[in-house]
Design a protein around this motif. Sequence first.
Motif: not given
Length: 119
Positions: A49-59
């Motif tokens: 959703t637009e309230d989410d934050v995306y991260m890439d952690v250890n692939d």
Amino acid sequence: MINISDSASDKLKEMLAEQEIPGMFLRLGVQAGGCSGFSYAMGFDDAETEDDVYMDVNDLKVVVDKESLRLIDGLEIDFEESGMSGGFTMNNPNATATCGCGASFRTALDAGKPAPEEC
């Protein structure tokens, strides 16, 4: 930022592969409740959703809603196998108190609020 140990990311990748659904990712969050005030939420999801934050952690693609992120920023997730059982552990630098089982926590933001019922 969220930190996930190698053992935890290996286990999560294995669990994600078992889902056999393209586009699945790890969703982390916080829910009101538990004996210390907040409970951790961890599961797989395929919708952002637009309230989410995306991260890439250890692939691993990790998604956290903005409200939860303020309570778990800096969270460290580990996985330990112990005999026939095993499990994920959460180390939250924002927690000022945790319940005995480690599944719920309170933060300094909760100071002055009445403590929830015991576990």
